[in-house]
Design a protein around this motif. Structure first.
Motif, short mmCIF file in Angstrom:
data_model
loop_
_atom_site.label_atom_id
_atom_site.label_comp_id
_atom_site.label_asym_id
_atom_site.label_seq_id
_atom_site.Cartn_x
_atom_site.Cartn_y
_atom_site.Cartn_z
N LEU A 1 74.52 44.98 56.46
CA LEU A 1 75.24 45.77 54.68
C LEU A 1 76.16 46.31 55.34
CD1 LEU A 1 75.62 46.61 52.23
CD2 LEU A 1 73.82 48.28 51.90
N ASP A 2 76.03 47.21 56.62
CA ASP A 2 77.31 47.81 57.47
C ASP A 2 78.85 46.86 57.82
OD1 ASP A 2 76.50 50.86 57.54
OD2 ASP A 2 75.94 50.02 59.01
N ASN B 1 80.19 45.54 54.35
CA ASN B 1 80.63 46.73 53.74
C ASN B 1 82.24 47.09 54.69
OD1 ASN B 1 80.07 48.62 52.10
ND2 ASN B 1 78.07 48.88 53.43
N HIS C 1 82.13 57.62 50.38
CA HIS C 1 80.83 56.17 49.92
C HIS C 1 81.31 55.25 50.31
CE1 HIS C 1 82.62 56.12 46.22
NE2 HIS C 1 82.57 54.82 46.16
N ARG C 2 80.60 53.78 50.77
CA ARG C 2 80.86 52.82 51.25
C ARG C 2 81.36 51.83 49.69
NH1 ARG C 2 80.01 51.30 56.70
NH2 ARG C 2 81.55 49.76 55.91
N ARG D 1 77.88 50.51 47.83
CA ARG D 1 77.02 52.07 47.12
C ARG D 1 77.07 52.47 45.87
NH1 ARG D 1 73.41 55.16 49.58
NH2 ARG D 1 73.38 55.66 51.52
#
Length: 109
Positions: free
Chosen positions: A79-80, A83, A105-106, A109
């Motif tokens: 997920l990182d 993002n 927030h990403r 999110r």
């Protein structure tokens, strides 16, 4: 006034206007009023990621990205990483930091 009650720009000529909320309605109103108002402020509580409705080639973003292939790739990548990639692409279109819009927030999110 709520965006639901907005029908015409009459009365906003040469006025300083604050549009509260950065959803689709708030963004549309801010753009429309920016053409006739003296100054328009778009007010948001914590910033937001601004995404174009269309991507390269003129395709609707949701239709182009929500595919079997896209879903498969999203399941395989951390997920990182997703993002980071999305935030980089969005920042190439609009410098969120320069306009004070970059949220804490990403993007997913």
């Amino acid at each position: 006034m709520h965006s639901h009650d907005y029908f015409t720009h009459k009365g906003f000529e040469d006025q300083v206007v604050a549009v509260v909320g950065i959803g689709n309605s708030g963004g549309d109103l801010a753009v429309e009023l920016s053409r006739i108002a003296k100054q328009v402020y778009l007010v948001t509580r914590r910033g937001t990621w601004i995404c174009n409705r269309l991507i390269k080639g003129g395709y609707p973003a949701d239709a182009a990205l929500v595919t079997r292939k896209g879903n498969f790739v999203r399941k395989m990548l951390p997920l990182d990483m997703i993002n980071d990639t999305m935030e980089k692409l969005l920042s190439e279109t609009l410098n969120h930091e320069a306009y004070g819009l970059k949220p804490e927030h990403r993007v997913l999110r």
